[in-house]
Design a protein around this motif. Structure first.
Motif, PDB file in Angstrom:
ATOM      1  N   THR A  32       0.828  -1.207   0.000  1.00 31.87           N
ATOM      2  CA  THR A  32       0.000   0.000   0.000  1.00 31.87           C
ATOM      3  C   THR A  32       0.860   1.255   0.000  1.00 31.87           C
ATOM      4  O   THR A  32       0.632   2.188  -0.789  1.00 31.87           O
ATOM      5  CB  THR A  32      -0.924   0.019   1.235  1.00 31.87           C
ATOM      6  N   GLY A  35       2.825   1.598  -3.273  1.00 28.39           N
ATOM      7  CA  GLY A  35       1.932   2.026  -4.342  1.00 28.39           C
ATOM      8  C   GLY A  35       1.606   3.502  -4.243  1.00 28.39           C
ATOM      9  O   GLY A  35       1.544   4.197  -5.266  1.00 28.39           O
ATOM     10  N   PHE A  36       1.398   3.971  -3.026  1.00 20.96           N
ATOM     11  CA  PHE A  36       1.122   5.396  -2.841  1.00 20.96           C
ATOM     12  C   PHE A  36       2.313   6.241  -3.261  1.00 20.96           C
ATOM     13  O   PHE A  36       2.163   7.280  -3.926  1.00 20.96           O
ATOM     14  CB  PHE A  36       0.763   5.676  -1.387  1.00 20.96           C
ATOM     15  N   ASN A  61       0.434   2.330  -9.498  1.00 16.84           N
ATOM     16  CA  ASN A  61      -0.311   2.611  -8.269  1.00 16.84           C
ATOM     17  C   ASN A  61      -1.582   1.775  -8.190  1.00 16.84           C
ATOM     18  O   ASN A  61      -1.908   1.192  -7.146  1.00 16.84           O
ATOM     19  CB  ASN A  61      -0.651   4.100  -8.205  1.00 16.84           C
ATOM     20  N   ARG A  62      -2.306   1.703  -9.293  1.00 16.07           N
ATOM     21  CA  ARG A  62      -3.537   0.925  -9.310  1.00 16.07           C
ATOM     22  C   ARG A  62      -3.267  -0.572  -9.185  1.00 16.07           C
ATOM     23  O   ARG A  62      -4.050  -1.307  -8.577  1.00 16.07           O
ATOM     24  CB  ARG A  62      -4.329   1.220 -10.587  1.00 16.07           C
ATOM     25  N   ASP A  65      -2.664  -1.228  -5.648  1.00 20.73           N
ATOM     26  CA  ASP A  65      -3.924  -1.165  -4.908  1.00 20.73           C
ATOM     27  C   ASP A  65      -4.685  -2.485  -4.999  1.00 20.73           C
ATOM     28  O   ASP A  65      -5.382  -2.867  -4.054  1.00 20.73           O
ATOM     29  CB  ASP A  65      -4.789  -0.028  -5.456  1.00 20.73           C
ATOM     30  N   ASP A  68      -2.391  -5.199  -2.795  1.00 22.92           N
ATOM     31  CA  ASP A  68      -2.400  -5.122  -1.331  1.00 22.92           C
ATOM     32  C   ASP A  68      -3.652  -5.773  -0.758  1.00 22.92           C
ATOM     33  O   ASP A  68      -3.597  -6.462   0.269  1.00 22.92           O
ATOM     34  CB  ASP A  68      -2.217  -3.690  -0.825  1.00 22.92           C
ATOM     35  N   ASP A  85      -5.266   1.984   3.199  1.00 26.23           N
ATOM     36  CA  ASP A  85      -5.676   1.732   1.817  1.00 26.23           C
ATOM     37  C   ASP A  85      -6.670   2.797   1.350  1.00 26.23           C
ATOM     38  O   ASP A  85      -6.505   3.404   0.281  1.00 26.23           O
ATOM     39  CB  ASP A  85      -6.294   0.333   1.715  1.00 26.23           C
ATOM     40  N   ASP A  89      -5.587   6.104  -1.017  1.00 26.51           N
ATOM     41  CA  ASP A  89      -6.275   6.119  -2.313  1.00 26.51           C
ATOM     42  C   ASP A  89      -6.936   7.475  -2.556  1.00 26.51           C
ATOM     43  O   ASP A  89      -6.808   8.064  -3.639  1.00 26.51           O
ATOM     44  CB  ASP A  89      -7.349   5.031  -2.368  1.00 26.51           C
ATOM     45  N   TYR A  93      -6.125  10.143  -5.519  1.00 30.71           N
ATOM     46  CA  TYR A  93      -7.136  10.555  -6.495  1.00 30.71           C
ATOM     47  C   TYR A  93      -7.261  12.082  -6.547  1.00 30.71           C
ATOM     48  O   TYR A  93      -7.354  12.670  -7.628  1.00 30.71           O
ATOM     49  CB  TYR A  93      -8.500   9.953  -6.145  1.00 30.71           C
ATOM     50  N   LYS A 145     -13.791  -6.489   1.782  1.00 36.90           N
ATOM     51  CA  LYS A 145     -13.208  -5.174   2.023  1.00 36.90           C
ATOM     52  C   LYS A 145     -13.182  -4.885   3.513  1.00 36.90           C
ATOM     53  O   LYS A 145     -13.933  -5.466   4.299  1.00 36.90           O
ATOM     54  CB  LYS A 145     -14.025  -4.083   1.320  1.00 36.90           C
ATOM     55  N   GLY A 156     -14.042   2.769  -8.828  1.00 34.97           N
ATOM     56  CA  GLY A 156     -12.615   2.685  -9.101  1.00 34.97           C
ATOM     57  C   GLY A 156     -12.282   2.512 -10.571  1.00 34.97           C
ATOM     58  O   GLY A 156     -11.376   3.161 -11.099  1.00 34.97           O
TER      59      GLY A 156
END
Length: 202
Positions: A32, A35-36, A61-62, A65, A68, A85, A89, A93, A145, A156
């Motif tokens: 996570t 990716g960020f 990044n996606r 996401d 993770d 997460d 995200d 965005y 989730k 998304g």
């Protein structure tokens, strides 16, 4: 709108990769955060109008996401992982249109309207999830989730499509932002309506 259908296609390979990475000891939170970081790396590229590199960072990044979450399902989810997460995200965005506006100031107003529309989708999403958790309402329509995922017209998948188009067709950012902002407000309205229907017993 497309997330639930798309999950049937992407979940099997993601879950397989998540199991392998989990067995190697890879923490979901590390993916996570990585990716960020890669997503934030797209910001200077957008500001410099280097859209190919920006799109690569956004794509990675996606991918992170998705991974993770798959790792979390394999190793067991954590509250901190779910929190990071969602939070990272949303920051990513919102940062993309702002970074785009740095490179193309003529689209600053469009970017501001788009970020405003993101506030609507994010607030209606998180507020519903908080009350749903309080009432013990759950759903697995979009996979397992950490919190309740309330759908809408702009989810998304649609966001990824918008970000990709913004990089591929930067001169059309104004139109793209307008269309996506409208989709976001339709989503916000539908989520508020769903909340009224779900919680109005009081």
């Amino acid at each position: 709108m497309l997330d639930a259908s798309l999950r049937r296609l992407i979940d099997p390979p993601l879950n397989s990769a998540g199991v392998r990475l989990g067995r190697l000891g890879m923490p979901a939170t590390a993916v996570t955060l990585a990716g960020f970081a890669v997503g934030v790396a797209s910001f200077p590229f957008l500001a410099a109008q280097m859209y190919g590199w920006a799109l690569l960072c956004i794509g990675l990044n996606r991918l992170a996401d998705g991974l993770d979450g798959a790792i979390a399902r394999a190793r067991g989810p954590t509250d901190l992982g779910g929190y990071l997460d969602i939070t990272l995200d949303f920051l990513f965005y919102a940062g993309v249109p702002v970074a785009f506006a740095f490179g193309r100031p003529e689209f600053a107003l469009h970017a501001a309207v788009l970020v405003f529309s993101f506030v609507g989708t994010m607030a209606s999403f998180l507020a519903f999830a908080i009350i749903a958790a309080k009432r013990g309402i759950t759903t697995a329509e979009r996979g397992a989730k950490a919190i309740y995922y309330l759908g809408g017209l702009a989810e998304g998948t649609e966001t990824i499509i918008f970000l990709a188009l913004a990089c591929l067709l930067p001169d059309l950012f104004g139109w793209l932002a307008g269309v996506f902002a409208a989709m976001c407000w339709i989503t916000t309205g539908s989520r508020i309506a769903q909340a009224v229907l779900t919680f109005r017993d009081e």
